[in-house]
Design a protein around this motif. Structure first.
Motif, PDB file in Angstrom:
ATOM      1  N   LEU A   1      -4.183   8.609   5.660  1.00  0.00           N
ATOM      2  CA  LEU A   1      -5.420   7.763   5.917  1.00  0.00           C
ATOM      3  C   LEU A   1      -6.182   8.139   7.028  1.00  0.00           C
ATOM      4  O   LEU A   1      -7.475   8.134   7.299  1.00  0.00           O
ATOM      5  CB  LEU A   1      -5.030   6.313   5.750  1.00  0.00           C
TER       6      LEU A   1
ATOM      7  N   SER B   1      -1.074   3.165  -1.040  1.00  0.00           N
ATOM      8  CA  SER B   1      -2.146   2.454  -1.766  1.00  0.00           C
ATOM      9  C   SER B   1      -3.101   3.280  -2.413  1.00  0.00           C
ATOM     10  O   SER B   1      -3.179   4.652  -2.289  1.00  0.00           O
ATOM     11  CB  SER B   1      -3.063   1.885  -0.632  1.00  0.00           C
TER      12      SER B   1
ATOM     13  N   GLY C   1     -10.917   4.544   1.184  1.00  0.00           N
ATOM     14  CA  GLY C   1     -10.480   4.464   2.526  1.00  0.00           C
ATOM     15  C   GLY C   1     -11.222   3.516   3.394  1.00  0.00           C
ATOM     16  O   GLY C   1     -10.471   3.092   4.369  1.00  0.00           O
TER      17      GLY C   1
ATOM     18  N   ARG D   1      -3.003   7.404   0.841  1.00  0.00           N
ATOM     19  CA  ARG D   1      -3.656   7.188  -0.280  1.00  0.00           C
ATOM     20  C   ARG D   1      -3.178   8.263  -1.583  1.00  0.00           C
ATOM     21  O   ARG D   1      -2.985   9.168  -1.505  1.00  0.00           O
ATOM     22  CB  ARG D   1      -5.267   7.270  -0.303  1.00  0.00           C
TER      23      ARG D   1
END
Length: 260
Positions: free
Chosen positions: A130, A182, A186, A204
């Motif tokens: 991220l 996750s 973003g 991500r």
């Protein structure tokens, strides 16, 4: 005189014969005509009677009870129809809810069946960091890992952020990789983690990899992966295994100081 009498008698006889003949003709010939006349009279009388009934129906006064009875009957029929429609809608709604529950249970059972059992090897997965968007592969370096699953819409997850931020450097020093996994956008994750330093520990992933790691979409939850790449434990953040891990991380610097 006798001759006159005879003529009179003959004239009277002829008259009587003519009357009888006319009477017979009157009785025989006009019978069909009489019947036709009677029939025509009957039809005319029936038509007049029908016209009178039709006129009477249209001439009914407003105070007559028959139209009111028809209106009452119409309202009763309409009420019954509306009641049947309401019952059908309620039954349809009930069946739809039951079908939705069945589908939900079936999907939950399918997801539960896809959960990786403890002790099984967890495949490596790829994602993007991220912080800088750099590609990253987790699980191929032979390092134990803690995989955390949080949701920006979960109030409990937000309350767990300070604790996780405290554990991240301790796990790094202990040689344990700690990752927030996750699939959210973003910008949403950055807003969720803006008051912390966990962007560098967030990765991500795709929907397929996230479904493989967390098929039940539970949060806040975790997975403990051993150095051999097998699944050691899973659960919700705050349970006994999680507290035990937190205690071990807190005691790790003290053990290193004692060894020095």
């Amino acid at each position: 005189m006798q001759l006159l009498r005879r003529e009179r008698t003959a004239g009277i006889g002829l008259r009587l014969a003519a009357q009888r003949l006319g009477h017979r003709r009157h009785r025989r010939l006009p019978c069909i005509a009489r019947r036709g006349r009677f029939r025509q009279k009957g039809k005319r009388a029936g038509r007049r009677a029908g016209d009178d009934c039709h006129d009477r129906r249209h001439r009914l006064p407003r105070s007559c009870p028959y139209p009111e009875a028809e209106r009452v009957m119409d309202s009763d029929v309409l009420a019954v129809i509306l009641l049947l429609l309401a019952l059908s809608v309620a039954l349809n709604l009930k069946l739809s809810l039951q079908l939705l529950k069945v589908v939900h249970h079936l999907s939950a059972a399918a997801k539960a069946a896809s959960i990786l059992p403890l002790g099984e090897a967890l495949d490596a997965f790829s994602g993007k960091r991220l912080a800088d968007g750099a590609p990253l592969t987790v699980g191929d370096d032979g390092q134990p890992a803690v995989l955390l699953f949080l949701s920006s819409a979960c109030p409990k997850c937000r309350h767990k952020l300070p604790e996780i931020e405290h554990l991240a450097p301790l796990a790094r020093e202990a040689g344990v990789a700690l990752w927030l996994v996750s699939l959210e956008p973003g910008w949403r994750l950055r807003r969720f983690l803006q008051a912390t330093t966990l962007e560098g520990s967030t990765v991500r992933v795709s929907g397929a990899d996230y479904g493989m790691l967390n098929p039940l979409m539970s949060s806040p939850s975790y997975l403990f992966v051993s150095q051999a790449g097998t699944l050691d434990a899973r659960g919700m953040i705050g349970d006994d295994d999680w507290r035990s891990f937190c205690e071990q991380m807190d005691e790790m610097p003290t053990a290193q100081e004692a060894g020095a």
